[in-house]
Design an enzyme around this catalytic site. Structure first.
Site, short mmCIF file in Angstrom:
data_model
loop_
_atom_site.label_atom_id
_atom_site.label_comp_id
_atom_site.label_asym_id
_atom_site.label_seq_id
_atom_site.Cartn_x
_atom_site.Cartn_y
_atom_site.Cartn_z
N CYS A 5 34.41 -18.48 10.96
CA CYS A 5 33.84 -18.56 9.66
C CYS A 5 35.19 -18.50 8.99
O CYS A 5 36.21 -17.85 8.91
CB CYS A 5 33.10 -17.60 9.18
SG CYS A 5 31.10 -17.83 9.51
N PRO A 6 35.23 -19.39 7.62
CA PRO A 6 34.23 -20.24 7.12
C PRO A 6 33.94 -21.79 7.72
O PRO A 6 33.28 -22.23 6.97
CB PRO A 6 34.77 -20.19 5.59
CG PRO A 6 36.29 -20.27 5.71
CD PRO A 6 36.38 -19.27 6.85
#
Length: 90
Positions: free
Chosen positions: A29-30
């Site tokens: 992530c992201p």
């Protein structure tokens, strides 16, 4: 719909026609959220996107992002190999 068992997810997947599959394996992530957002922008309304992830953080991040952006999560499940698969409606 939220997190499903593997059997429930497989049944749901069998009932739907997946339009596109996005493999975000090994991305942290992201990036899975960003790639999902970008992929959905290229798809027609009502298309189904399957997203494959390996970052456990996506189990919280993608549903949260989807809720904020009014993207419907049809379901997701963590598979035996710790892969997380999502079905999203564009």
């Amino acid at each position: 719909m939220g997190k499903l068992s593997q059997a429930e997810f497989q049944q749901l997947q069998a009932e739907l026609t997946v339009s596109e599959t996005l493999n975000c394996s090994r991305l942290l992530c992201p990036m899975p959220v960003i790639k999902t957002q970008n992929q959905l922008k290229t798809m027609a309304s009502g298309d189904i996107l399957k997203v494959i992830c390996t970052d456990p953080g996506t189990m919280a991040d993608i549903p949260t992002w989807s809720r904020i952006n009014a993207i419907e999560v049809l379901g997701y499940a963590e598979l035996d190999d710790h892969t997380i698969e999502f079905l999203l409606k564009a």
